[in-house]
Every structure is written in C-alpha cells, then in structure tokens.
Design an enzyme around this catalytic site. Sequence first.
Site, PDB file in Angstrom:
ATOM      1  N   GLN B 199       0.848  -1.140  -0.148  1.00  0.00           N
ATOM      2  CA  GLN B 199       0.145   0.665   0.221  1.00  0.00           C
ATOM      3  C   GLN B 199       1.088   1.507   0.701  1.00  0.00           C
ATOM      4  O   GLN B 199       0.607   2.045  -0.403  1.00  0.00           O
ATOM      5  CB  GLN B 199      -0.731  -0.031   1.004  1.00  0.00           C
ATOM      6  CG  GLN B 199      -2.147  -1.368   1.286  1.00  0.00           C
ATOM      7  CD  GLN B 199      -2.699  -0.847   3.047  1.00  0.00           C
ATOM      8  OE1 GLN B 199      -2.464  -2.651   3.131  1.00  0.00           O
ATOM      9  NE2 GLN B 199      -3.323  -0.361   2.705  1.00  0.00           N
ATOM     10  N   PHE B 230      -6.242  -3.283   3.717  1.00  0.00           N
ATOM     11  CA  PHE B 230      -6.560  -2.893   4.433  1.00  0.00           C
ATOM     12  C   PHE B 230      -5.856  -2.734   5.424  1.00  0.00           C
ATOM     13  O   PHE B 230      -6.125  -2.342   7.237  1.00  0.00           O
ATOM     14  CB  PHE B 230      -7.293  -4.462   5.105  1.00  0.00           C
ATOM     15  CG  PHE B 230      -8.470  -4.996   4.632  1.00  0.00           C
ATOM     16  CD1 PHE B 230      -9.731  -4.765   4.124  1.00  0.00           C
ATOM     17  CD2 PHE B 230      -7.969  -6.707   3.932  1.00  0.00           C
ATOM     18  CE1 PHE B 230     -10.732  -5.175   2.421  1.00  0.00           C
ATOM     19  CE2 PHE B 230      -8.795  -6.913   2.709  1.00  0.00           C
ATOM     20  CZ  PHE B 230     -10.323  -7.043   2.514  1.00  0.00           C
ATOM     21  N   GLU B 234       0.504  -1.640   4.328  1.00  0.00           N
ATOM     22  CA  GLU B 234       1.133   0.043   3.774  1.00  0.00           C
ATOM     23  C   GLU B 234       2.013  -0.051   4.896  1.00  0.00           C
ATOM     24  O   GLU B 234       3.265  -0.084   4.207  1.00  0.00           O
ATOM     25  CB  GLU B 234       0.163   0.451   5.795  1.00  0.00           C
ATOM     26  CG  GLU B 234       0.635   2.284   5.189  1.00  0.00           C
ATOM     27  CD  GLU B 234      -0.696   2.657   6.646  1.00  0.00           C
ATOM     28  OE1 GLU B 234      -1.321   2.433   6.744  1.00  0.00           O
ATOM     29  OE2 GLU B 234       0.405   4.211   6.583  1.00  0.00           O
ATOM     30  N   ARG B 344      -7.340  -0.715   9.139  1.00  0.00           N
ATOM     31  CA  ARG B 344      -8.705   0.074   8.663  1.00  0.00           C
ATOM     32  C   ARG B 344      -9.223   0.724   9.954  1.00  0.00           C
ATOM     33  O   ARG B 344      -9.910   0.310  10.995  1.00  0.00           O
ATOM     34  CB  ARG B 344      -9.735  -1.271   8.060  1.00  0.00           C
ATOM     35  CG  ARG B 344     -10.914  -0.359   7.305  1.00  0.00           C
ATOM     36  CD  ARG B 344     -11.590  -0.969   6.573  1.00  0.00           C
ATOM     37  NE  ARG B 344     -12.428  -0.568   5.591  1.00  0.00           N
ATOM     38  CZ  ARG B 344     -13.261  -1.664   4.884  1.00  0.00           C
ATOM     39  NH1 ARG B 344     -13.199  -3.292   4.729  1.00  0.00           N
ATOM     40  NH2 ARG B 344     -13.733  -1.035   3.729  1.00  0.00           N
ATOM     41  N   PHE B 346      -7.301   2.299  12.111  1.00  0.00           N
ATOM     42  CA  PHE B 346      -6.065   2.358  13.131  1.00  0.00           C
ATOM     43  C   PHE B 346      -6.041   3.312  14.219  1.00  0.00           C
ATOM     44  O   PHE B 346      -5.650   3.737  14.586  1.00  0.00           O
ATOM     45  CB  PHE B 346      -6.216   3.394  11.775  1.00  0.00           C
ATOM     46  CG  PHE B 346      -4.033   4.121  11.245  1.00  0.00           C
ATOM     47  CD1 PHE B 346      -3.133   2.838  10.878  1.00  0.00           C
ATOM     48  CD2 PHE B 346      -3.427   5.040  12.233  1.00  0.00           C
ATOM     49  CE1 PHE B 346      -2.064   3.388  11.023  1.00  0.00           C
ATOM     50  CE2 PHE B 346      -2.548   5.890  12.014  1.00  0.00           C
ATOM     51  CZ  PHE B 346      -1.626   4.413  11.409  1.00  0.00           C
ATOM     52  N   THR B 445      -2.769  11.510  10.444  1.00  0.00           N
ATOM     53  CA  THR B 445      -3.466  13.311  12.020  1.00  0.00           C
ATOM     54  C   THR B 445      -1.937  13.324  12.081  1.00  0.00           C
ATOM     55  O   THR B 445      -2.285  14.101  12.249  1.00  0.00           O
ATOM     56  CB  THR B 445      -3.871  12.622  12.827  1.00  0.00           C
ATOM     57  OG1 THR B 445      -2.507  10.825  13.033  1.00  0.00           O
ATOM     58  CG2 THR B 445      -4.749  11.427  13.209  1.00  0.00           C
ATOM     59  N   ALA B 514      -5.250   5.890   5.099  1.00  0.00           N
ATOM     60  CA  ALA B 514      -6.386   6.698   6.764  1.00  0.00           C
ATOM     61  C   ALA B 514      -7.652   7.379   5.561  1.00  0.00           C
ATOM     62  O   ALA B 514      -7.923   8.578   5.541  1.00  0.00           O
ATOM     63  CB  ALA B 514      -5.463   8.231   6.461  1.00  0.00           C
ATOM     64  N   GLU B 719     -13.038   3.750   6.375  1.00  0.00           N
ATOM     65  CA  GLU B 719     -12.593   3.551   7.334  1.00  0.00           C
ATOM     66  C   GLU B 719     -13.572   3.016   8.480  1.00  0.00           C
ATOM     67  O   GLU B 719     -14.012   2.920   8.925  1.00  0.00           O
ATOM     68  CB  GLU B 719     -11.643   3.645   8.540  1.00  0.00           C
ATOM     69  CG  GLU B 719      -9.982   4.005   7.501  1.00  0.00           C
ATOM     70  CD  GLU B 719      -9.051   4.607   7.837  1.00  0.00           C
ATOM     71  OE1 GLU B 719      -8.093   3.871   8.599  1.00  0.00           O
ATOM     72  OE2 GLU B 719      -8.941   5.716   7.996  1.00  0.00           O
TER      73      GLU B 719
END
Lengths: 471, 774
Positions: B199, B230, B234, B344, B346, B445, B514, B719
């Site tokens: 990802q 999902f 990542e 998903r 997170f 974030t 995200a 998400e």
Amino acid sequence: MLETALTLTINGDRLSLDNISPTLTLLEYLRQSGRIGTKEGCADGDCGACTIVVVGEGADGGWQYQAMNSCLIPLGAMAGRQLITVEGVAQGGLHPVQAKMVELGGSQCGYCTPGFIMSMFASYYDGQRDDLAVEGNLCRCTGYLPIRRALQSLQPVDAEDPWQARLAQTDADGLPALDYQGQGQRFYRPTQLSQVLALMADHPEATLVAGATDLGLELTHRRQQYPVLISLEAVEELHGIQPAATEVTIGAAVPLSQIKATLHGVFPALDEMLHWFAARQVRNRATLGGNLGTASPIGDLPPVLLALDATVTLASTAGQRTVAIADFFTGYRQTLRQPDEVIVSITIPKTLAPGATRRLSQSYKVGKRGTDDISIVAATFTLDLDEHNTIVLARLAYGGVAATPVRAIAIETALIGQPWTAETVQAVKSPLHNAFTPLSDLRASAGYRRQLVANLFEKFFYESASLRSTS
Amino acid sequence: MGKGIGTSHSHESAIGHVTGQAIYTDDQRRLAGMLHLWPVQAPHAHARIVRMDVAAAAAVAGVITTVTAADITGVNNIGSIVADEELLPIDRVSYWGQAVAWVVGETEEAARLGALQVEIEYEPLEPLLDLAEAIAQHSFHGGTQTVQRGDPITALAQAETRLRGEVTMGGQDHFYLETHASWVIPAPDGSYQVYAGTQHPTETQAAIAHILDIPRSHVVVTCLRMGGGFGGKETQANLMAAAAAIAAQKTGRPVRVRLNRQQDMTMTGKRHSFLAQYQVGFTHEGMITAVDVDLFADGGWSTDLSPLVVQAAVLRIDNAYYVPDFAVRGRVVKTHKVSNTAFRGFGSPQGVFVMEEIVERVAHTLGLPPDQVRERNFYRGSGETNTTPYGQEVRDNRIQRIWDELKTTANFEVRQGEVAQFNATHPHRKRGLSICPIKFGISFTSQTPNQAGALILIYLDGSIQLNHGGTEMGQGLHTKMLQVAARALGVKLSRFRIMPTSTDKVPNTSATAASSGSDLNGQAVKDACDGIKARLSPVAARMLDLYAPEELVFADDWVYCAGQPDCRVSFDAVVQEAYNRRVSLSATGYYRTPNIYFDKETGQGRPFYYFVYSAAVSEVEVDGFTGTFKLRRVDIVHDVGESLNPLVDRGQIEGAFTQGMGWLTMEELVWAADGRPLVTAPSTYKIPTISEIPEQFNVHLLTRASQDGTIYGSKAVGEPPLLLAFSVRQALRAAAIAFGETDWVPLASPATPEAILHAIESAKSAASVSVKSD
C-alpha cells in the site's frame, strides 16, 4: 480398461500428463501450468479462492457441475475427469454469472472472485440462487451483499445454453481404472473391491484415499509424502445408497452432497448435520467412510451415527464383518478398522425401539462461526417415546468433548422409563454437565464445552415440541 | 455535466476479476532463472540466538544460498517511524515466527527443504505476552500521548454519579485473500525493479534502498494491484520485499517470495488489541460531564506505526459525543508478539469501542434507553458543545440529521416495542436492538503525508495513461480516479488506461491509507488534468477562431465554446494540433490538504480536514442455550458527501461493516502460553461468511451531502463504516441483559458464543442475586 496415463480435460482441452506427481495438488498444477486465474487463499479448503468445477455424477445419476476446492485434490484423482476453471467460463462473452458480478459490484479486490464465479457457475446450473451457493467462499471486501444480489438476479438457465448442452452430451462411462506412476509416486484407482484388497496386500505401505479432503491437508500443509495411494473413488461396491423399509445403507465412498440430496427428509438429524458440515466444495468430495476412517474426535457425522445406532461394514481378504458404531472408535484417531480392511458401507436403521410410537431426533453444532467451522461441540440426540410420552430409548451422542466421538451412556440409562418433561431434563442437566472432561483449546474453554453438553440437551427439549417426529 | 462522476461505474478491473485475467504480483509470468525464498521462522517468542549454521541448507539440492543479517550491505532496519526493527535478527528473536533467515532455492520446494536444515541454537528467554503484565512492568514503546480539555479529575469528583471500569478488546488479522508477495528483479546497472503487494510503494522503495545501501533512484517499486490490504500491506510488505532484494543483490538473479497463509498470519502484524481503564461522571439524566481514559495498545515487539495508531485512538475516541471535561492518555505497550500495525480504522475503532462502552454503561446504569443517552450527549449547537477536546470545531455537524433520518428509515421506535414484546414471550431466545452513531475525522493525523501526486500522459491517437500515487487494493480508487480524470478532461472514460502504481511515475507518495486515497489523489489527478486543459485550450481556441480560451468547455470528447455547442472541435484533433504546435501533452498534478495542523505537545489543533458522519441500527437474536446469535437486520445511513461512485461507496460501507462485525464477534486471536500463535489459518480463524449477513441490510447514502473543498464534493469512505458494527455488539449486550433483570453485564470482545453465553449467565445470576436481596 486400465489407464496408465494421467489424462484429464481442462476447459475442453484434453491433456495427457506424464512425469508429474499424482500428489501434486490440482491447484499447484493449475498455477504451474499458467492457469493463474485460480487463486490460493489458504490451501486449507476453507476460503474457496481455488474453487474449480468438475463434471460429476449427481444424486439422480445424471451429470452435473460440481464446485470443489482444487487445493485439496491430488492431481491423480482428476484422471479421466472434465474440469472447468475460471479461464474457461467466458465463451464469446461473459457468462451470466460473470456479467451479474460485474454489473452489481460483486468484486472489489478480485482475489476471491474466480472462486466465487466457479461456485456460482455450478449453482447456476443447479438452480440454486441462495446463500448456500457460496457458503464455502470467503470474501473480505464486499460483505457479500453484492454477491448475494448477483446470485438472486440470475435468470433460469436458457434453453440454448451451451454449458447445459455439454452436460447432456457427456459420456455416461464411469471413472476409468487407473494405475499411474509419476515422480516416484504411484496412484491406483481400482474399480472393484477385490482389486482394492489385492492392492492393499501387495502394498502394505499404501494409503487409502477417497475425497482427499483430509489427506489434501497433509499434502499442502505438512508436505506429507505418499509413495502409494489407492483411490476408492471408482470402486463400485463402495458407491450407491440403498434405502430399504427398515434401514438405509450408504456406500463408504459416496460424497456427502449426494447423501444430502438422496436421503433428504429420511433422518432429520442427518439433514441438519450435513447442512452444517463444512461447505459445498468439501461436501462434493468428502465421504462418510472418510469421516469415519480419519476418526477425528470432532468429526461432525459420528455423533449422528452414534445417536442412530448405525453399523459399519468392513471388508478384508478374509471376508466382511459388521460392527456397531458405538464400538468403532477405540481411541484418539483410532478405530476398529484393521490395516488390511476397507470401510465398505454404513447402515442406519430406521426402526424405533420396541414399544415406542414416535422418535425425536435432532443434531446441533456450535462453532465460533455458525457456518463452515470446526465444532466446539456437536451433538445428536435421539429419543424414542411411547404413547405415554415415556422414554423408551435414549441416545445422547457428542463430538468435541472427548478423545473420540462419544455417548453419554449413564444419562441415556437414567432417562429410560422417565417422562419426556422439563423436570426430567432438569434432573439430568447437572450429571450431563459433568459427564465428560473436555479440553480447553483455541476454539473454546472446557467450561463452555461442559455447559454446551447440558444446554444442548435442554435446547433439544424445548425445540422438540416443534420438531417433526418420525414413527 | 458530471459525466462519470456520481455514476455507479463498475470496478475498472471487474471483467479481469471475473475472468481470472486480472494479474496480481505472483501471477506474473515467471522469469528465467528466477529464485524462490522460504523463511526460517523462530520457534520462540523471545530467545537469544546462540549459534546459527546455514551450511546444511546449502547442501540441499537446489538451494542457492541463505540470506541472514550478515548479508545486509546497508542498514539492517526497516522501522517505519522509529529505527527499532531489524529486518533480520542479529542475536535475538522477539516474537514466535520471526524470520531469522531466508533460504534461496531454484524452486520453492528446494528452499523449503533447505529451511528445514538450517541449524539454530536458541537460549530461550522469558517472553512478555500479557498486556496487563507488560504495563505493570513498564514495557512501552515511546511516551504517553494526551488530549485534554478542562479538568476531568475535579469534574469527576463533583459528578452526580461516577463509574470506573476496565475493558479489553482483541486484535484482528487482516485476512486479505491475497497473502504477501514480492518480486525483485536486479539489472546489471545495479538498479532493481520490484513488484510488490504494498500500500506504500514509496516506503517499500526506501526500505530496499536503505537495506541495500543504494540510492532510491535505483529502486522502482510497482504495485499492480492487491488482493486486499486493509492496512496490512502498509508497512508489512517491506519485510518480504527487502528480504527478496537482499537475495537478488547477493545472487544477481530475480527473486520471488510469496508467503503461504500460515507464514502470513504468523509473520505479519495485526490490529492492536487494547486495554482501557476509564472513569466517567454523569448526571441522573445521563448527561456525561467528565471522562478520563487510559488506553494501552499492544504494539508487539517493535514500534512500527503504533504511536500513530494510538494517536488516532486518542483523537477519535470522543466519537459523536461532547464531554465538557475530558482527558485521554494513550501508550504503546511492548510485548513479545508480532509487531501490530495499521488496520482499517487505525486505532480509532479501539478508541470508539471504549467511548461506546462508557455511554452504554451510563445508560444501563441509569435505566435509560441507550439511544436517548447517546442523543443527549451529541455534539451540538456552537462553541464548546460543538468542539472536540483537541479544539477542532465539528463543522457541518450532521450527527442529529443522520440520527433522525435513520430512526425513521429503520423504523426504530416501532421495532423497540416489537423486540420488547418478543423478549416478554420467549424465555430461551432474546432479541436486542441498538443504534450507534459515528463521527470520524478525515486526514492523516500527521500533516506531512496529506499530499499526493499524479501524472497524465496523452498520446497522439488520443489515448491517455493515468498515473497517481494511490494503490488499488479493491477499494475502487482507480475507478474513482478514472471518473475524476474523465470529468476533469471532458473525455470518455474508455480513453484512459490506468497504470500500475509505480515509484518511477509519481515519486515520494504517501501510503494509500487513512481513507484518504480518493481525497488526495483525486485532487492531484484533477490538478494534472487542469494543467493539460490550460495548455490545450489556447490550441483549441485557435482552431475555433476564438479569442477567449477560458470560455472553452471540454465535454464528451469535444471542445466547444460555452453557449455554442456547435462551434466545436474534437478532443483528438486538439491533441494532434497541440503536438504539431509543440505543446506538451503530459502533466503532473499535485495536491496538499490545506489548513490542517496538530500540536502533539499541547494535544490541540485542527488535525482533520472534515468529518464523516454515519449511524447504524442492528437487531440480533440470541440463543440462551449456546450464546450463538443471528444478526436479523441492519440499517445504515452514511455520509459520503456527493458520492463519486455509489456502487463503490456502498461496497465500502457494506464491506467495512462486515469486517467490523467479524472483529467484534468471531475473529479471535489466540496464543499458547509460550507465545506461539494458535490461530494461523481460516480453519481456526473465522471471518464472516455470507451466512452471517442479515437478509435485510439497508444502506442509504445521505442525500444533499456535498462537502466543501473536496474532490467534487465527495467524502472519504474506507474506514468509518467499520465502526458501525458497534451496533451489533451493543445489541448483543442488550439481548444478554434481557435474559436477566440486571442493568449491566460485561461482554468480552470478540463476543464469541462463549462470551455471549457467559454474559447471559452473568445477567441471570445477577438477577437471582437481586431477587434474593429484595
């Protein structure tokens, strides 16, 4: 006619394979030969990503498209068969199941999709349009709703459908006998029981295999080597289901899906358990003989057979013998079957105990997930009642609570002569709770299993009012 | 015109999916001389490596070599944000199943047999496996992250009623259907072409460059597509890709690695399990006045993305509720388990889990309907009651609107009565009905990754290649990007070929994570298209003898004068003329999200570009003998803004809900006492099948929902709907409570049949106790 070459037909191409191991799984063969549309999601027979379709004999004797997990099939077992993989489904244009999946958003990541397509392809010709068509296929993206919509929106099969026509034209010949050798592995597929017994005598090291849904795991996970396999799939004496007035005899090599279709309505407890037994791709391969032969303590069908007083017929060169299922399981994954014996058939009596006027019989299975899960506890109960509602015969059989499938014999005895009432059930709940000493494992605690042993019987009581009794 | 936008265009690869023609990493045609990897996995959760001898592996026919830490020419670390993650261990293993070495074979079977021959002597060390015990031993990754408003300790002391509690929730395996796979192909010039199911191609590129000690320019990472991600691909893909890169560097031959399911489930990270301790103060009317929470996430052996996961939990825990005095502290716990990672949501689902537990408990304790207590505590009005604890205003607050709409479409009030009626007449079966709201802030974030790039290439026949930085894992990102590009350029979607995501087309990309894929890449794609249009417009104007190129309209493969559709020239002709006039036909696009920031020190800021709102009603029926249940009906009203593609968005909502339901009800990760994972296959790890999906599952996309400042008014969708599954959990609890006369029962997570039966027994025994005490 004995074949020594491994011939099979994939998507209409007749292939003759040599110098290839008969214990290579069909999935491995497909992918190694460039047919990469079929995916491996688990190599465990649990996710359905590797589903392919085989032209197989249906319960009515006609040919049908049957979905199977290619990850669990030794290549040798496919000799003489016709297969369809996802690459072969679209002909000229998308097949209706493909078109609906595209239109309704049935694929997201697409990795499970070929398996879904093959399950849906098979069910399209069976006329099945409900969830059961794809119960053996996992999808992690869609939440299944668009797949359900695609299934439900399929039209009946068109009269001109080429696939339907192809089924009708399939030769009626059974599976040919096979003696194949490749990469140092031998794969026999005799057609007569006497041949099986002779081969067993010649090859004491040989392993018997029918649907290979258990042996397939040994191939894919533990990379177990089997120098000699003797397939029971084509053995005439091990096939067929004979319903008689007082009993039903089921050939040991009959696939469970055929039992399900043929005996539907005869034994409610068997119907119920077969519904929860694995998923369609596995039931199309797995056999009753195999489920007994592997003697798993959590096999789903032994409790049914225990609760119905079934008998098992075994054959060796010395002749045949019939043993009670209650005596069959002797220890953890051990049975009465001797190394030179073959399970021929299983007989389930239909008669009630003397003095009884009706029978209540039902199966229950509790897993972490309702569908296609290994049991935490499986149970089958049979009660024969007389006209005064007094218990004449009781069978409380369980899987998942001991080293073997087992009956609660002390409780059964205590129930005889008692009225079938809530008070009677309450009286045995506490002893039932302590009847076995199950283990804690990754599926559940011992305490929960104990609770289920007792609670399932109570559930049976409360639901028995609405159960159809047989007489 | 909106051609393409807002239509239910099928997934761009749908035909490839259903015919088996869509190619994933390990489906590619094998290359001549290709080698295969097999891991040697540690049989201990924590141990010192005393001795490792790979010589015996080399003696196996077909084994070429073995890769160990000693073969790393660069830096032996693939830590994503903290450099604490050895790719291959030097002297210590930190979780059961850790890859200690990789055997390289001419065939996969040779590598497997070779791996069996690698001799490693371990000195077992005491593993730290239990979350509570690790907390007690102060075993942490990094420090505490705090968000606070007001003074919850004082407010708790002054509250009319107070409760204190502790909850734990299990993790979750991603169970993408396609396990991890990477191919690394070395070139004679010292460069590497990598195909990976990742990802985050840029990070995979960086990890390989780092490990091999070569410039990033010498590594091209391409992601064709993934069979599900999902979050599990990542950072986790880097492990396999980097191991294959070392083998490729060492042998000079192409190397492939594909994990089988058991390897995938034992070697790669999962959703964090959490332990939370909370205190809540509230009024007799159910107004929550103070909340104080400590969150502990099981990070596993290395840091990975865990601090960001905890940050997400801390920032989103408030969900849809205003709490005047609120403090939340989060920490990552270090254990000897696989390093947990993005999944998903997170951390947000774990945070919201706690808040929903608090609200539910407040309601049941007071004997008030939970839906009323929820509604009373919604963010509302303006000023502080509509501002989060980290100081961000809940702009465009749609919570109440969705709530009211859902209650109507789900027929909530009537069904409450029906459930009560059913429960009154069925001693052995009980139903539960629950409605839960969701507010979910959208953006990474941290500020930096909120950027994206695109590259568009127009060829002289009018066909177009579209590149952007996002990866396709089934979420429909590529489909949406094609729709955006077709709309922005005013041409038919069929002109485009979407290219595999590749680091040589768009550099320095962010992870596709995200929920931000469409938001960020969509704007970048539009920017690239706008750039091309700005160049093509003067060309077209000249062809049409116009003087005001800014008034040209690009639509339906034509370029025409606004108000004079007949005065037009074909897009193809404009492209050819642009080439003739030496005008560039390729353009990059770029986007960064404006006006977002967050100060980690103060716990204040505006971390989210906007919020997604949603709510769900779930109804369950529970069997009192077994604890098994049936999900009877689900209703959802969800805010996706102005949907770019309703078919795709609906699929995301339905799929996320189902995945959340799996996490909360049946997906249970179990370890042996020595840290060995016991759940390593779908035979033991159960994700939902079609049979768990209710017959009635109604999803409504909120109408009149266009969002300012986003790509064509759309909102992120990946998400947030996962959190809607809390309605199932709360419905299960309501049903369990209905078996007794109690006000509250604890319910473990996941709520397996065993856990539900335990809750039922608790409810029954609490009832009998209270009867006795009367």
